[in-house]
Design an enzyme around this catalytic site. Structure first.
Site, short mmCIF file in Angstrom:
data_model
loop_
_atom_site.label_atom_id
_atom_site.label_comp_id
_atom_site.label_asym_id
_atom_site.label_seq_id
_atom_site.Cartn_x
_atom_site.Cartn_y
_atom_site.Cartn_z
N GLY A 22 0.67 -1.05 0.04
CA GLY A 22 -0.04 0.19 -0.09
C GLY A 22 0.87 1.18 0.01
O GLY A 22 0.50 2.04 0.64
N TYR A 172 -13.89 -3.55 10.97
CA TYR A 172 -12.68 -2.75 10.71
C TYR A 172 -11.94 -3.29 12.21
O TYR A 172 -10.44 -3.46 12.04
CB TYR A 172 -12.65 -1.20 10.62
CG TYR A 172 -11.45 -0.63 10.65
CD1 TYR A 172 -10.58 -0.67 9.59
CD2 TYR A 172 -10.95 0.24 11.72
CE1 TYR A 172 -9.39 -0.07 9.61
CE2 TYR A 172 -9.81 1.05 11.79
CZ TYR A 172 -8.99 0.87 10.71
OH TYR A 172 -7.90 1.39 10.78
#
Length: 300
Positions: A22, A172
């Protein structure tokens, strides 16, 4: 070293190879840019190669781009095989990529997207690359978690993929708790294997990045307005990860985050995670389930 640990405290990274997932934007970009600037050969492991190439062009030093889609185990395996051919050893694996508060979606392999991307994809990637780190002095696996790991702080083994009901924040939180439990169990296994590789974790506090782009508009709008008051820059948010990855004083199993009030922002320091994250039985059960779901086993 001064009172506050900064990027200036990072030792020379010449001759080291760092893989950062990422890394085309936000925390990953800042992490990769600093490591490359200190002399490391840095691989930006990103889903979108074009964005990765544009990010690499903004960095000084030896920077390469590797396609990696953490939502697909086939992509993870392909990326690992390509990395193995390109680099006979890896010094740093930084599991940074993540998604946050996405709508209920599934990965290619049928996993809930946040759990599949943030935890299972990185679990598989680490397992497939670990033998390239094990012989390397000073090698580390650093996984980026979040203060969000305290949200509904549990691994929901009865519904890991949130198929019965879905909470963006809950899913999450589970994925970020899994990141920590993975780090702690990996470190236990590495310690039993013997030096030199260690596993550590970090969190960025509340940083001004694109991670909240999937939040509902009612949440995102006030966050955008308050951002200058309650967040820190991505460059500051990357410091805990950089410290966990490079500070010679770091020990395996440690967790770094901002040193300010409530760990929202500030210079990096050693922090503690939720009581639930240290549950050995749950760590080991999560490990076994993750091996089963990904088909990846570790050599430690």
């Amino acid at each position: 070293m001064g009172t506050h640990w900064t990027a200036d405290d990072i030792p020379d990274q010449q001759g080291r190879v760092a893989v950062v997932t990422g890394a085309n934007t936000g925390l990953g970009f800042e992490t990769a840019k600093v490591l490359a600037g200190r002399g490391a050969t840095v691989v930006l492991a990103v889903r979108d190669v074009d964005k990765g190439e544009r990010a690499a062009a903004r960095m000084a030093g030896a920077v390469a781009v590797q396609q990696l889609d953490l939502t697909s185990l086939d992509s993870v395996r392909t990326a690992a095989a390509q990395l193995r051919r390109a680099h006979p050893q890896i010094d740093l694996l930084i599991n940074n990529a993540g998604v946050m508060y996405t709508p209920r979606q599934s990965t290619v392999d049928g996993f809930e997207r946040q759990f599949g991307t943030n935890h299972l994809g990185h679990f598989a990637l680490t397992g497939l690359l670990l033998d390239l780190l094990l012989p390397v002095p000073g090698s580390r696996v650093v996984t980026v978690s979040s203060t969000g790991h305290r949200i509904r702080a549990a691994i929901h083994f009865d519904d890991l993929q949130w198929e019965r009901s879905y909470s963006r924040a809950g899913a999450y939180g589970q994925s970020k708790l899994a990141n920590l439990m993975f780090t702690y169990e990996l470190q236990r296994r590495l310690a039993a294997h013997g030096p030199p590789t260690l596993a550590a974790a970090a969190h960025p506090g509340v940083s001004n990045t694109e991670l909240v782009r999937n939040s509902p508009a009612l949440v995102r709008a006030p966050m955008d307005r308050l951002a200058p008051l309650v967040t820190q820059s991505a460059a500051m948010g990357a410091l805990p990860t950089l410290r966990a990855a490079t500070d010679p004083s770091v020990l395996g199993g440690q967790y770094y985050g901002p040193g300010g009030r409530r760990e929202v922002r500030g210079y990096p320091r050693l922090v503690t995670s939720s009581p639930e994250s240290y549950d050995l039985a749950v760590q080991q059960r999560l490990w076994a389930v993750s091996e089963d779901l990904t088909g990846v086993t570790f050599g430690v």
